[in-house]
Design a protein around this motif. Structure first.
Motif, PDB file in Angstrom:
ATOM      1  N   PRO A 177       3.883   1.787  -2.217  1.00  0.00           N
ATOM      2  CA  PRO A 177       2.865   1.630  -1.171  1.00  0.00           C
ATOM      3  C   PRO A 177       2.860   2.759  -0.137  1.00  0.00           C
ATOM      4  CG  PRO A 177       4.067  -0.431  -1.508  1.00  0.00           C
ATOM      5  CD  PRO A 177       4.827   0.650  -2.212  1.00  0.00           C
ATOM      6  N   GLU A 178       3.842   3.660  -0.212  1.00  0.00           N
ATOM      7  CA  GLU A 178       3.926   4.743   0.776  1.00  0.00           C
ATOM      8  C   GLU A 178       3.378   6.069   0.248  1.00  0.00           C
ATOM      9  OE1 GLU A 178       4.758   4.348   3.882  1.00  0.00           O
ATOM     10  OE2 GLU A 178       5.155   2.222   3.540  1.00  0.00           O
ATOM     11  N   ILE A 179       2.769   6.071  -0.922  1.00  0.00           N
ATOM     12  CA  ILE A 179       2.230   7.316  -1.480  1.00  0.00           C
ATOM     13  C   ILE A 179       1.185   7.898  -0.518  1.00  0.00           C
ATOM     14  CG2 ILE A 179       0.874   8.302  -3.376  1.00  0.00           C
ATOM     15  CD1 ILE A 179       2.204   6.248  -5.218  1.00  0.00           C
ATOM     16  N   ALA A 180       1.325   9.161  -0.185  1.00  0.00           N
ATOM     17  CA  ALA A 180       0.508   9.788   0.871  1.00  0.00           C
ATOM     18  C   ALA A 180      -0.980   9.779   0.569  1.00  0.00           C
ATOM     19  CB  ALA A 180       0.988  11.224   1.099  1.00  0.00           C
ATOM     20  N   SER A 181      -1.359   9.855  -0.695  1.00  0.00           N
ATOM     21  CA  SER A 181      -2.778   9.949  -1.052  1.00  0.00           C
ATOM     22  C   SER A 181      -3.520   8.611  -0.943  1.00  0.00           C
ATOM     23  CB  SER A 181      -2.919  10.482  -2.485  1.00  0.00           C
ATOM     24  OG  SER A 181      -2.231   9.647  -3.392  1.00  0.00           O
ATOM     25  N   LEU A 182      -2.791   7.514  -0.737  1.00  0.00           N
ATOM     26  CA  LEU A 182      -3.430   6.202  -0.638  1.00  0.00           C
ATOM     27  C   LEU A 182      -4.088   5.995   0.727  1.00  0.00           C
ATOM     28  CD1 LEU A 182      -0.615   3.994  -2.243  1.00  0.00           C
ATOM     29  CD2 LEU A 182      -2.789   4.654  -3.310  1.00  0.00           C
ATOM     30  N   LEU A 183      -5.189   5.257   0.746  1.00  0.00           N
ATOM     31  CA  LEU A 183      -5.846   4.885   2.002  1.00  0.00           C
ATOM     32  C   LEU A 183      -5.065   3.759   2.676  1.00  0.00           C
ATOM     33  CD1 LEU A 183      -9.541   4.872   0.746  1.00  0.00           C
ATOM     34  CD2 LEU A 183      -8.428   6.652   2.105  1.00  0.00           C
ATOM     35  N   PRO A 184      -5.173   3.602   4.008  1.00  0.00           N
ATOM     36  CA  PRO A 184      -4.418   2.545   4.701  1.00  0.00           C
ATOM     37  C   PRO A 184      -4.625   1.154   4.112  1.00  0.00           C
ATOM     38  CG  PRO A 184      -5.385   4.042   6.296  1.00  0.00           C
ATOM     39  CD  PRO A 184      -5.908   4.459   4.953  1.00  0.00           C
ATOM     40  N   ASP A 185      -5.883   0.829   3.732  1.00  0.00           N
ATOM     41  CA  ASP A 185      -6.155  -0.492   3.163  1.00  0.00           C
ATOM     42  C   ASP A 185      -5.456  -0.658   1.811  1.00  0.00           C
ATOM     43  OD1 ASP A 185      -7.531  -3.047   3.254  1.00  0.00           O
ATOM     44  OD2 ASP A 185      -8.746  -2.286   1.592  1.00  0.00           O
ATOM     45  N   GLN A 186      -5.429   0.416   1.017  1.00  0.00           N
ATOM     46  CA  GLN A 186      -4.728   0.368  -0.274  1.00  0.00           C
ATOM     47  C   GLN A 186      -3.230   0.160  -0.069  1.00  0.00           C
ATOM     48  OE1 GLN A 186      -6.238   4.243  -1.637  1.00  0.00           O
ATOM     49  NE2 GLN A 186      -7.218   3.202  -3.351  1.00  0.00           N
ATOM     50  N   LYS A 187      -2.673   0.829   0.923  1.00  0.00           N
ATOM     51  CA  LYS A 187      -1.244   0.685   1.205  1.00  0.00           C
ATOM     52  C   LYS A 187      -0.900  -0.751   1.591  1.00  0.00           C
ATOM     53  CE  LYS A 187      -0.328   5.461   2.651  1.00  0.00           C
ATOM     54  NZ  LYS A 187       0.215   6.321   3.714  1.00  0.00           N
ATOM     55  N   ARG A 188      -1.749  -1.347   2.424  1.00  0.00           N
ATOM     56  CA  ARG A 188      -1.508  -2.737   2.845  1.00  0.00           C
ATOM     57  C   ARG A 188      -1.551  -3.696   1.657  1.00  0.00           C
ATOM     58  NH1 ARG A 188      -4.567  -1.123   7.348  1.00  0.00           N
ATOM     59  NH2 ARG A 188      -6.500  -1.873   6.388  1.00  0.00           N
ATOM     60  N   LYS A 189      -2.543  -3.520   0.791  1.00  0.00           N
ATOM     61  CA  LYS A 189      -2.677  -4.400  -0.370  1.00  0.00           C
ATOM     62  C   LYS A 189      -1.501  -4.237  -1.327  1.00  0.00           C
ATOM     63  CE  LYS A 189      -7.723  -4.828  -0.316  1.00  0.00           C
ATOM     64  NZ  LYS A 189      -8.995  -4.454  -0.990  1.00  0.00           N
ATOM     65  N   LEU A 190      -1.072  -3.010  -1.537  1.00  0.00           N
ATOM     66  CA  LEU A 190       0.047  -2.765  -2.455  1.00  0.00           C
ATOM     67  C   LEU A 190       1.358  -3.307  -1.883  1.00  0.00           C
ATOM     68  CD1 LEU A 190      -0.894   0.820  -3.661  1.00  0.00           C
ATOM     69  CD2 LEU A 190      -0.730  -1.214  -5.095  1.00  0.00           C
ATOM     70  N   ALA A 191       1.537  -3.151  -0.576  1.00  0.00           N
ATOM     71  CA  ALA A 191       2.754  -3.687   0.060  1.00  0.00           C
ATOM     72  C   ALA A 191       2.776  -5.208  -0.053  1.00  0.00           C
ATOM     73  CB  ALA A 191       2.814  -3.255   1.524  1.00  0.00           C
ATOM     74  N   SER A 192       1.605  -5.846   0.119  1.00  0.00           N
ATOM     75  CA  SER A 192       1.511  -7.298   0.001  1.00  0.00           C
ATOM     76  C   SER A 192       1.807  -7.741  -1.431  1.00  0.00           C
ATOM     77  CB  SER A 192       0.108  -7.761   0.420  1.00  0.00           C
ATOM     78  OG  SER A 192      -0.046  -9.137   0.227  1.00  0.00           O
ATOM     79  N   LEU A 193       1.287  -6.992  -2.390  1.00  0.00           N
ATOM     80  CA  LEU A 193       1.527  -7.282  -3.806  1.00  0.00           C
ATOM     81  C   LEU A 193       3.016  -7.174  -4.140  1.00  0.00           C
ATOM     82  CD1 LEU A 193      -0.012  -7.697  -6.609  1.00  0.00           C
ATOM     83  CD2 LEU A 193       0.324  -5.249  -6.907  1.00  0.00           C
ATOM     84  N   GLU A 194       3.652  -6.104  -3.677  1.00  0.00           N
ATOM     85  CA  GLU A 194       5.076  -5.910  -3.965  1.00  0.00           C
ATOM     86  C   GLU A 194       5.916  -6.992  -3.286  1.00  0.00           C
ATOM     87  OE1 GLU A 194       7.724  -2.059  -4.779  1.00  0.00           O
ATOM     88  OE2 GLU A 194       6.868  -2.093  -2.759  1.00  0.00           O
ATOM     89  N   ARG A 195       5.565  -7.329  -2.051  1.00  0.00           N
ATOM     90  CA  ARG A 195       6.304  -8.365  -1.312  1.00  0.00           C
ATOM     91  C   ARG A 195       6.253  -9.705  -2.054  1.00  0.00           C
ATOM     92  NH1 ARG A 195       3.913  -7.620   2.920  1.00  0.00           N
ATOM     93  NH2 ARG A 195       5.455  -6.307   3.943  1.00  0.00           N
ATOM     94  N   LYS A 196       5.108 -10.009  -2.647  1.00  0.00           N
ATOM     95  CA  LYS A 196       4.941 -11.289  -3.337  1.00  0.00           C
ATOM     96  C   LYS A 196       5.719 -11.339  -4.648  1.00  0.00           C
ATOM     97  CE  LYS A 196       1.428 -14.349  -5.310  1.00  0.00           C
ATOM     98  NZ  LYS A 196      -0.034 -14.572  -5.503  1.00  0.00           N
ATOM     99  N   TYR A 197       5.602 -10.286  -5.458  1.00  0.00           N
ATOM    100  CA  TYR A 197       6.121 -10.359  -6.828  1.00  0.00           C
ATOM    101  C   TYR A 197       7.546  -9.830  -6.979  1.00  0.00           C
ATOM    102  CZ  TYR A 197       1.544 -11.869  -8.338  1.00  0.00           C
ATOM    103  OH  TYR A 197       0.393 -12.592  -8.501  1.00  0.00           O
TER     104      TYR A 197
END
Length: 442
Positions: free
Chosen positions: A181-201
């Motif tokens: 979720p910390e990849i620099a090329s990602l948009l802030p909204d993408q980072k939030r969604k990916l962090a939420s996904l990783e936190r869940k699974y």
């Protein structure tokens, strides 16, 4: 094993080969690139390439239902049109024309309504569906093989791996190659969604592994989990590799003179890796020092332009990437390896790239940017010099320090003395322990 890679990462293949050496069968579901065969074997690893382009069964059913609907509408209104024509011919042409007009209008309404219902059904289905079309296709293939364990390489495969793990009641290993979720090329909204996904699974995984202790600690803190097991991005030397032999592949292929000192960057030439200042530094250093860039990347034209502008283009060389089996022979043909990664995101700040371990196994003294893990290994083990590589002056000063005879020889000695600690043969024992713990629990 599941991966989003088309060109499969060395770490994945090494892990798979190690597990195979213990009597396991490993099947790797990887992404399909242009020209890839659907099934292949890489070393001993069985690879199936998946595209996920096929629609899931439920969506195919929706399309079939509406296809039948449209055929029925076409048949019904062709019957009405024929009846209108008979009425027009036998009774009243005016009534026939009215019926024909109403038929066309009604037909248009029903067709339009059908298309809207079809689109709405598919959209609703996608919203209710918990996996994307691509993920469902991967899940289907994973379930087909009925594995005893499932190993997800990086975040894009974690969710589908968790579903497969749950359906088959098998253990799940999550292998985080980076803080995705910390990849620099990602948009802030993408980072939030990916962090939420990783936190869940991530909490569904029976074991979590990652590439160094800094990322492991960050994941522990961020997701409130036990600290992940660390398995380094290490590599092995080829069977016939000989450190006592002087390899000169760059000098032979690129016509570099024997007295020249070769500074090597290998890997992807990104514009964000600080390579521009490395080229600028060359102009301020003695003429016997040359630069070799081995690999590909979007920064190559800019690096070439800088070298031309500074009048040192005859000391800058480019070499295409080579197969993994040949890589260490080329790496050992240089005099210094450079890791200039800039701290543009948390991944780069905590980086432990493949090239670090390739330089170590080739016994190549290293110049690295002053980042936590690079400092721990390069400076801490005496393998080279770390410095804040923010300017051409920093590069040139640090390289001249490293190339000093006494410093250089000390680094070579430490590399030869400690390199086994950073070999894959050393790391695979940790992988075996992870899998042993799963076997005991199941």
């Amino acid at each position: 094993m599941l991966t989003d890679d088309v060109q499969i990462d060395r770490r994945i293949l090494l892990e798979a080969e190690s597990l195979i050496s213990q009597g396991n069968e490993v099947i790797l579901l990887a992404m399909s690139g242009s020209g890839d065969r659907a099934f292949e074997t890489i070393g001993n690893v069985k690879v199936e390439r998946v595209s996920g382009s096929e629609l899931p069964y439920s969506e195919r059913v929706i399309l079939k239902v509406f296809n039948f609907y449209f055929k029925f509408i076409a048949f019904a209104f062709s019957f009405v049109n024929a009846a209108s024509q008979i009425i027009a011919n036998r009774f009243s042409s005016k009534i026939g024309r009215i019926l024909f007009f109403l038929s066309r209008k009604t037909n248009s309404v029903f067709v339009l309504l059908g298309y809207k219902l079809q689109t709405a059904s598919i959209l609703l289905h996608k919203r209710l569906r918990k996996l994307s079309t691509h993920e469902r296709f991967i899940l289907q293939r994973a379930l087909f093989y009925r594995p005893d364990a499932i190993h997800a390489h990086d975040l894009p495969q974690l969710k589908v791996a968790a579903y497969a793990s749950n359906k088959l009641k098998i253990p799940l290993v999550y292998d985080a190659h980076e803080l995705y979720p910390e990849i620099a090329s990602l948009l802030p909204d993408q980072k939030r969604k990916l962090a939420s996904l990783e936190r869940k699974y991530i909490k569904r995984a029976n074991a979590v592994i990652t590439v160094n202790s800094y990322i492991a600690e960050e994941m522990r803190r961020r997701y409130k989990i036990a600290k992940p097991t660390v398995i380094l991005n290490a590599t092995n030397r080829p069977e016939y590799f000989d450190n006592s032999h002087k390899y000169d592949l760059f000098r032979n292929e690129l016509n570099i003179k024997s007295h020249n000192k070769i500074i090597l960057f290998q890997g992807w030439m990104s514009k964000q890796r600080g390579l521009q200042n490395l080229v600028r530094a060359l102009a301020a250093m003695p003429n016997e020092i040359v630069l070799v860039f081995m690999g590909y990347g979007e920064a190559k034209p800019e690096l070439l332009e800088i070298a031309i502008d500074l009048g040192c283009v005859d000391r800058v060389y480019f070499k295409d990437a080579v197969p993994q089996a040949e890589l260490l022979y080329w790496t050992a043909s240089a005099d210094v390896g450079v890791i200039p990664y800039q701290a543009i995101d948390l991944n780069n700040y905590f980086c432990s790239p493949n090239k670090l371990f390739e330089f170590i196994q080739a016994s190549l003294p290293i110049l690295a940017n002053d980042l936590p893990y690079l400092r721990e290994v390069v400076f801490g083990e005496g393998f080279g010099v770390v410095s804040s590589l923010d300017s051409p002056e920093e590069y040139s000063e640090s390289l001249l320090t490293l190339l000093d005879e006494s410093c250089y020889q000390e680094c070579k000695e430490q590399l030869l003395l400690k390199r086994e600690k950073y070999s894959w043969l050393e790391q695979e024992h940790t992988l075996f322990k992870v899998y042993d713990s799963l076997t005991h629990r199941t």
